[in-house]
Design a protein around this motif. Structure first.
Motif, short mmCIF file in Angstrom:
data_model
loop_
_atom_site.label_atom_id
_atom_site.label_comp_id
_atom_site.label_asym_id
_atom_site.label_seq_id
_atom_site.Cartn_x
_atom_site.Cartn_y
_atom_site.Cartn_z
N TRP A 193 70.48 -26.58 24.16
CA TRP A 193 69.60 -25.54 25.62
C TRP A 193 69.34 -24.37 24.18
N SER A 194 70.04 -24.39 23.37
CA SER A 194 70.17 -23.90 22.03
C SER A 194 68.78 -24.23 21.32
N TYR A 195 69.70 -25.05 20.93
CA TYR A 195 68.64 -26.14 20.01
C TYR A 195 66.82 -26.26 20.33
N MET A 196 67.58 -26.70 21.86
CA MET A 196 65.87 -26.21 22.34
C MET A 196 65.22 -25.23 22.16
N GLN A 197 65.85 -23.76 22.43
CA GLN A 197 65.57 -22.39 22.46
C GLN A 197 65.03 -22.37 20.81
N LYS A 198 65.83 -22.61 20.41
CA LYS A 198 65.38 -22.24 19.11
C LYS A 198 64.11 -23.05 18.30
N LYS A 199 64.20 -24.18 18.13
CA LYS A 199 62.41 -24.84 17.94
C LYS A 199 61.32 -24.60 18.43
N MET A 200 61.93 -24.18 19.71
CA MET A 200 60.45 -23.75 20.68
C MET A 200 60.23 -22.50 20.54
N ARG A 201 60.98 -21.76 20.08
CA ARG A 201 60.70 -19.93 19.44
C ARG A 201 59.91 -20.00 18.03
N GLU A 202 60.08 -21.09 17.22
CA GLU A 202 60.00 -20.94 15.97
C GLU A 202 58.21 -22.09 16.14
N LEU A 203 57.76 -22.82 17.79
CA LEU A 203 56.77 -23.20 17.14
C LEU A 203 55.72 -22.15 18.21
N GLY A 204 56.34 -20.96 18.18
CA GLY A 204 55.44 -19.76 19.04
C GLY A 204 55.76 -19.95 20.60
N LYS A 205 56.07 -20.59 21.18
CA LYS A 205 56.41 -20.24 22.32
C LYS A 205 57.72 -19.17 23.44
N LYS A 206 57.43 -18.75 24.13
CA LYS A 206 58.04 -17.91 24.81
C LYS A 206 59.22 -17.23 25.71
N PHE A 207 58.22 -18.74 26.48
CA PHE A 207 58.70 -18.72 27.80
C PHE A 207 59.67 -20.12 28.06
N VAL A 208 59.93 -20.82 29.74
CA VAL A 208 60.36 -21.61 29.99
C VAL A 208 60.62 -21.93 31.24
N GLN A 209 60.51 -23.32 31.59
CA GLN A 209 59.87 -23.14 32.78
C GLN A 209 60.76 -24.86 33.39
N LEU A 210 61.23 -25.06 34.81
CA LEU A 210 61.84 -26.45 35.25
C LEU A 210 61.83 -25.96 36.51
N GLU A 211 61.58 -27.26 37.12
CA GLU A 211 61.99 -27.32 38.17
C GLU A 211 63.27 -28.30 38.47
N VAL A 212 64.33 -27.34 39.34
CA VAL A 212 65.52 -27.76 40.32
C VAL A 212 65.48 -27.66 41.63
N LYS A 213 67.41 -29.02 42.13
CA LYS A 213 67.01 -29.04 43.59
C LYS A 213 68.00 -28.44 43.90
N CYS A 214 67.48 -27.44 45.63
CA CYS A 214 67.85 -25.95 45.97
C CYS A 214 69.22 -26.64 45.93
N SER A 215 70.16 -27.22 46.35
CA SER A 215 71.22 -27.81 46.72
C SER A 215 72.14 -28.01 44.93
N ASN A 216 71.49 -27.87 43.68
CA ASN A 216 72.11 -28.00 42.68
C ASN A 216 73.12 -26.33 42.22
N ILE A 217 73.51 -26.30 42.46
CA ILE A 217 73.75 -24.60 42.41
C ILE A 217 74.42 -24.55 40.97
N LYS A 218 75.32 -25.54 40.64
CA LYS A 218 75.93 -25.76 39.26
C LYS A 218 74.77 -25.66 38.16
N ALA A 219 73.71 -26.10 37.96
CA ALA A 219 72.71 -26.67 37.46
C ALA A 219 71.87 -24.72 37.98
N GLN A 220 71.56 -24.24 38.63
CA GLN A 220 71.18 -22.94 38.74
C GLN A 220 71.84 -22.13 38.20
N GLU A 221 73.10 -22.17 38.13
CA GLU A 221 74.17 -21.34 37.13
C GLU A 221 74.40 -20.99 35.85
N PHE A 222 73.77 -22.10 35.28
CA PHE A 222 73.83 -22.81 34.21
C PHE A 222 72.42 -22.22 33.04
#
Length: 158
Positions: A101-130
């Protein structure tokens, strides 16, 4: 002793059938979602720095060496959409996801991206916390986004 490392991730079309089958196995085992080979190929994942594969170098080049995957793609002018982020259960909670995640964030910022979006299952609490720990918030619920359940759309700053 295994040698686990994130490496540059290829787009689905660049991978052999064996590697795509392994990706499908990972999705099924970790998310209970079943994908066809054609659905993987239709994701339109580009070759860019937003893609990573978690590889066990001790069993590489065998497809079973794939232990995780992060695929993203440009979304709107200022955003990145995470299309797939999955790590084999035995390799979760060891810092692998956070490093990717940190690597992806760094590279995306370098490309001028400001936001990240995704979809996650409602039941996947562990991923939501991450994702929440990384500044993302649930924006909306998406009814039956997954085969058998609802999803959340999450969004945050890179």
């Amino acid at each position: 002793m295994s040698d686990i490392q994130w490496v540059y991730g290829l787009k689905p079309e660049s991978l052999t059938v064996e590697w795509r089958d392994r990706i499908r196995e990972l999705f099924l085992a970790e998310t209970s979602e079943e994908y066809s080979d054609s659905s993987l190929l239709s994701l339109n994942i580009p070759e860019w720095d937003g893609n990573l594969m978690l590889i066990d170098r001790s069993s590489y080049p065998d497809a079973s060496s794939l232990k995780g995957l992060l695929w993203s793609k440009p979304f709107k002018e200022d955003s990145t959409r995470v299309v797939a982020f999955v790590i084999e259960k035995g390799f979760q909670s060891n810092g692998h996801g956070g490093r990717a995640w940190s690597y992806m964030q760094k590279k995306m910022r370098e490309l001028g991206k400001k936001f990240v979006q995704l979809e996650v299952k409602c039941s996947n609490i562990k991923a939501q916390e991450f994702y929440r720990a990384r500044g993302m918030e649930i924006v909306s619920r998406i009814d039956m986004y997954y085969k058998y359940e609802h999803g959340y759309m999450m969004r945050g700053r890179l």
